[in-house]
Write a protein that holds these residues in place. Structure first.
Motif, mmCIF file in Angstrom:
data_model
loop_
_atom_site.group_PDB
_atom_site.id
_atom_site.type_symbol
_atom_site.label_atom_id
_atom_site.label_comp_id
_atom_site.label_asym_id
_atom_site.label_seq_id
_atom_site.Cartn_x
_atom_site.Cartn_y
_atom_site.Cartn_z
ATOM 1 N N ALA A 224 30.801 2.780 -8.507
ATOM 2 C CA ALA A 224 29.769 2.132 -9.307
ATOM 3 C C ALA A 224 28.998 1.381 -8.469
ATOM 4 C CB ALA A 224 30.958 1.327 -10.113
ATOM 5 N N ASN A 225 29.215 0.938 -7.286
ATOM 6 C CA ASN A 225 28.160 0.270 -6.203
ATOM 7 C C ASN A 225 27.317 1.345 -6.011
ATOM 8 O OD1 ASN A 225 28.937 -2.531 -6.348
ATOM 9 N ND2 ASN A 225 30.519 -2.103 -5.074
ATOM 10 N N ALA A 226 27.604 2.318 -5.266
ATOM 11 C CA ALA A 226 26.724 3.332 -5.320
ATOM 12 C C ALA A 226 25.595 3.780 -6.030
ATOM 13 C CB ALA A 226 27.478 4.706 -4.631
ATOM 14 N N VAL A 227 25.981 3.984 -7.361
ATOM 15 C CA VAL A 227 24.995 4.183 -8.398
ATOM 16 C C VAL A 227 24.048 3.115 -8.520
ATOM 17 C CG1 VAL A 227 24.823 4.751 -10.859
ATOM 18 C CG2 VAL A 227 26.695 5.611 -9.499
ATOM 19 N N ILE A 228 24.694 1.912 -8.448
ATOM 20 C CA ILE A 228 23.510 0.839 -8.581
ATOM 21 C C ILE A 228 22.594 0.658 -7.134
ATOM 22 C CG2 ILE A 228 23.376 -1.822 -8.625
ATOM 23 C CD1 ILE A 228 25.930 -1.886 -10.253
ATOM 24 N N ASP A 229 23.206 0.840 -5.974
ATOM 25 C CA ASP A 229 22.564 0.681 -4.858
ATOM 26 C C ASP A 229 21.478 1.830 -4.733
ATOM 27 O OD1 ASP A 229 23.781 -1.644 -4.145
ATOM 28 O OD2 ASP A 229 25.167 -0.582 -2.950
ATOM 29 N N SER A 230 21.671 3.174 -5.386
ATOM 30 C CA SER A 230 20.739 4.099 -5.324
ATOM 31 C C SER A 230 19.686 3.842 -6.140
ATOM 32 C CB SER A 230 21.516 5.288 -5.798
ATOM 33 O OG SER A 230 21.764 5.366 -7.202
ATOM 34 N N GLY A 231 19.542 2.866 -6.896
ATOM 35 C CA GLY A 231 18.379 2.494 -7.812
ATOM 36 C C GLY A 231 17.963 3.750 -9.031
ATOM 37 N N SER A 232 18.851 4.234 -9.339
ATOM 38 C CA SER A 232 18.889 5.486 -10.462
ATOM 39 C C SER A 232 18.963 4.801 -11.711
ATOM 40 C CB SER A 232 19.607 6.575 -9.983
ATOM 41 O OG SER A 232 19.572 7.702 -10.845
ATOM 42 N N VAL A 233 18.117 4.929 -12.667
ATOM 43 C CA VAL A 233 18.355 4.449 -14.141
ATOM 44 C C VAL A 233 17.853 5.532 -15.100
ATOM 45 C CG1 VAL A 233 18.094 2.155 -13.416
ATOM 46 C CG2 VAL A 233 16.106 3.393 -13.804
ATOM 47 N N LEU A 234 18.637 5.548 -16.159
ATOM 48 C CA LEU A 234 18.207 6.593 -17.225
ATOM 49 C C LEU A 234 17.544 5.947 -18.166
ATOM 50 C CD1 LEU A 234 19.215 9.374 -18.334
ATOM 51 C CD2 LEU A 234 20.721 8.143 -19.625
ATOM 52 N N ILE A 235 16.172 6.538 -18.412
ATOM 53 C CA ILE A 235 15.264 6.223 -19.455
ATOM 54 C C ILE A 235 14.767 7.058 -20.041
ATOM 55 C CG2 ILE A 235 12.730 5.232 -19.528
ATOM 56 C CD1 ILE A 235 12.694 4.630 -16.620
ATOM 57 N N GLY A 236 15.409 6.901 -21.627
ATOM 58 C CA GLY A 236 15.427 8.081 -22.526
ATOM 59 C C GLY A 236 16.383 9.201 -22.256
ATOM 60 N N ASP A 237 15.690 10.369 -21.981
ATOM 61 C CA ASP A 237 16.448 11.376 -21.505
ATOM 62 C C ASP A 237 16.112 11.760 -20.198
ATOM 63 O OD1 ASP A 237 17.846 11.754 -24.047
ATOM 64 O OD2 ASP A 237 16.034 12.915 -24.929
ATOM 65 N N THR A 238 15.561 10.775 -19.499
ATOM 66 C CA THR A 238 14.965 11.232 -18.045
ATOM 67 C C THR A 238 15.763 10.152 -16.958
ATOM 68 O OG1 THR A 238 12.831 11.893 -19.028
ATOM 69 C CG2 THR A 238 12.876 11.373 -16.602
ATOM 70 N N ARG A 239 16.072 10.674 -16.015
ATOM 71 C CA ARG A 239 16.671 9.693 -14.907
ATOM 72 C C ARG A 239 15.698 9.492 -13.750
ATOM 73 N NH1 ARG A 239 21.130 7.515 -13.933
ATOM 74 N NH2 ARG A 239 22.030 8.571 -15.383
ATOM 75 N N PHE A 240 15.327 8.148 -13.799
ATOM 76 C CA PHE A 240 14.386 7.580 -12.784
ATOM 77 C C PHE A 240 15.030 7.172 -11.328
ATOM 78 C CE2 PHE A 240 11.340 3.837 -11.870
ATOM 79 C CZ PHE A 240 10.626 4.431 -11.045
ATOM 80 N N ASP A 241 15.000 8.175 -10.428
ATOM 81 C CA ASP A 241 15.540 7.953 -9.144
ATOM 82 C C ASP A 241 14.364 6.882 -8.325
ATOM 83 O OD1 ASP A 241 16.329 7.858 -6.741
ATOM 84 O OD2 ASP A 241 17.033 9.983 -6.571
ATOM 85 N N GLN A 242 14.528 5.606 -8.227
ATOM 86 C CA GLN A 242 13.419 4.528 -7.832
ATOM 87 C C GLN A 242 13.482 4.857 -6.176
ATOM 88 O OE1 GLN A 242 15.578 1.576 -9.883
ATOM 89 N NE2 GLN A 242 13.793 0.781 -10.734
ATOM 90 N N LYS A 243 14.503 5.046 -5.666
ATOM 91 C CA LYS A 243 14.651 5.030 -4.019
ATOM 92 C C LYS A 243 13.838 6.400 -3.587
ATOM 93 C CE LYS A 243 17.727 5.406 -0.400
ATOM 94 N NZ LYS A 243 19.183 5.427 -0.050
ATOM 95 N N ASN A 244 13.993 7.558 -4.373
ATOM 96 C CA ASN A 244 13.380 8.806 -3.743
ATOM 97 C C ASN A 244 12.281 9.177 -4.630
ATOM 98 O OD1 ASN A 244 15.468 9.588 -1.900
ATOM 99 N ND2 ASN A 244 16.829 9.765 -3.674
ATOM 100 N N MET A 245 11.753 8.177 -5.490
ATOM 101 C CA MET A 245 10.272 8.309 -6.302
ATOM 102 C C MET A 245 10.446 9.505 -7.098
ATOM 103 S SD MET A 245 7.613 6.252 -3.981
ATOM 104 C CE MET A 245 7.989 7.321 -2.591
ATOM 105 N N LEU A 246 11.514 9.856 -7.892
ATOM 106 C CA LEU A 246 11.245 11.023 -8.591
ATOM 107 C C LEU A 246 11.930 10.895 -10.194
ATOM 108 C CD1 LEU A 246 13.754 13.185 -6.377
ATOM 109 C CD2 LEU A 246 11.438 13.578 -6.834
ATOM 110 N N LEU A 247 11.542 11.760 -10.778
ATOM 111 C CA LEU A 247 11.850 11.723 -12.378
ATOM 112 C C LEU A 247 12.669 12.953 -12.348
ATOM 113 C CD1 LEU A 247 8.533 10.801 -14.388
ATOM 114 C CD2 LEU A 247 10.769 9.372 -13.998
ATOM 115 N N VAL A 248 13.873 12.908 -13.022
ATOM 116 C CA VAL A 248 14.929 13.950 -13.071
ATOM 117 C C VAL A 248 15.053 14.269 -14.550
ATOM 118 C CG1 VAL A 248 17.120 14.898 -12.381
ATOM 119 C CG2 VAL A 248 15.905 13.444 -10.705
#
Length: 328
Positions: A224-248
């Motif tokens: 759980a801590n690893a998910v939070i530290d990675s800065g990855s959040v779900l926006i709608g149907d898209t995952r926003f990877d803030q650390k790597n500056m990606l939309l998945v």
């Protein structure tokens, strides 16, 4: 029932009751720590910082300390809304106190109480924007939210089990005493042997069960801590990877520029809220001085294009004010 068998059953009842109580307490504490780290992460995102670390949560008296690796500025109204949204979402408290202190002298620059026993929130009126500095957020729980363990049976207090066990042991001793007058010495030896074997075996199984349980819980907490530290959040149907500056989105990966990532981070922290243009420019571009009025519109247009495949996400222009990030 033989005394040895009864002693083993009593021991198991005490062990299982204690394990259930301790496990539930441990589960709530880990959930609380993960939720507080999430609050710290959102506070940094709100200030436009998507890369700095949150230090491990520390407990000081009745309060929990959220400490940051970097200095940041904050708007008290935004900070209050962010904390309240996450506390309600994670169910960690019904009422609580938040204090923001300067690192160097413990000066309280902002504080408020939410959901006190009287039913009214205690918040300062019109707090000023706080400049960039080193801050520590203290979170004090006044009233917890009770977690439902999912068991259809009420928990039995350990004191009650212990008291009832002593009474039953006393009764069994009386029965055993009367029976011993009519049994031979061989039966007595068998009872003693059973007790000596069953108790250590039962204790060994209980210890192994505890060891397996807490190792599993530890892996879950780390995950759980690893998910939070990675800065990855779900926006709608898209995952926003803030650390790597990606939309998945499924197998599709869309790269973002640094400014696009910062802009999306700010919009996400104000989801379904209107943000003024001046505030966006100040947080995302700061004092760089190389932006003009149309720069923001260009970056918003780029983000819209990269998010257009997600029907649940929209960036709406609020004429004369700014933008609103809508997630259905």
């Amino acid at each position: 029932m033989a005394p040895g068998k009864f002693n083993t059953i009593t021991l198991w009842i005490l062990l299982l009751t204690g394990v259930t109580s301790y496990a539930q307490s441990s589960k709530e504490e880990k959930h609380l720590l993960v939720s507080l780290r999430m609050i710290g992460h959102e506070i940094l995102l709100n200030s436009g910082d998507s890369t700095s670390r949150i230090f491990p949560i520390e407990k000081e008296g009745d309060s929990y300390k959220i400490q940051f690796a970097s200095a940041f500025a904050f708007n008290p109204g935004d900070l209050t809304a962010t904390i309240d949204r996450l506390v309600n979402g994670t169910k960690i408290a019904d009422s609580y106190i938040v204090e923001v202190k300067r690192c160097e002298n413990d000066e309280v620059v902002y504080s408020y109480e939410k959901g006190d026993s009287a039913g009214a929130d205690l918040m300062p009126c019109g707090p000023r924007f706080q400049p960039k500095a080193c801050y520590v957020v203290y979170f004090t729980i006044l009233e917890k939210v009770r977690f439902n363990t999912g068991s259809p049976y009420p928990a039995i207090p350990v004191e009650r089990v212990f008291t009832e066990s002593k009474e039953q042991v006393s009764t069994m001793k009386s029965i055993s005493s009367s029976e011993e007058n009519t049994t031979d010495s061989t039966a007595a030896k068998e009872k003693t042997r059973y007790s000596l074997i069953a108790v250590p075996i039962g204790s060994a199984f209980a210890f192994i069960g505890l060891l397996v349980y807490f190792r599993r819980r530890r892996r879950i907490a780390v995950s759980a801590n690893a998910v939070i530290d990675s800065g990855s959040v779900l926006i709608g149907d898209t995952r926003f990877d803030q650390k790597n500056m990606l939309l998945v989105r499924g197998k599709e990966r869309i790269e973002l520029s640094s400014k696009e990532s910062d802009l999306l981070s700010l919009l996400y922290t104000h989801v379904n809220q209107t943000i003024e243009r001046e505030h966006i420019l100040k947080v995302v571009w700061g004092d760089e001085g190389d932006y003009i009025g149309r720069t923001l519109d260009v970056f918003v247009s780029k983000l819209r294009k990269k998010l257009e495949a997600d029907p649940r996400v929209k960036i709406v222009n609020i004429r004369g004010i700014g933008y609103k990030f809508i997630v259905n």
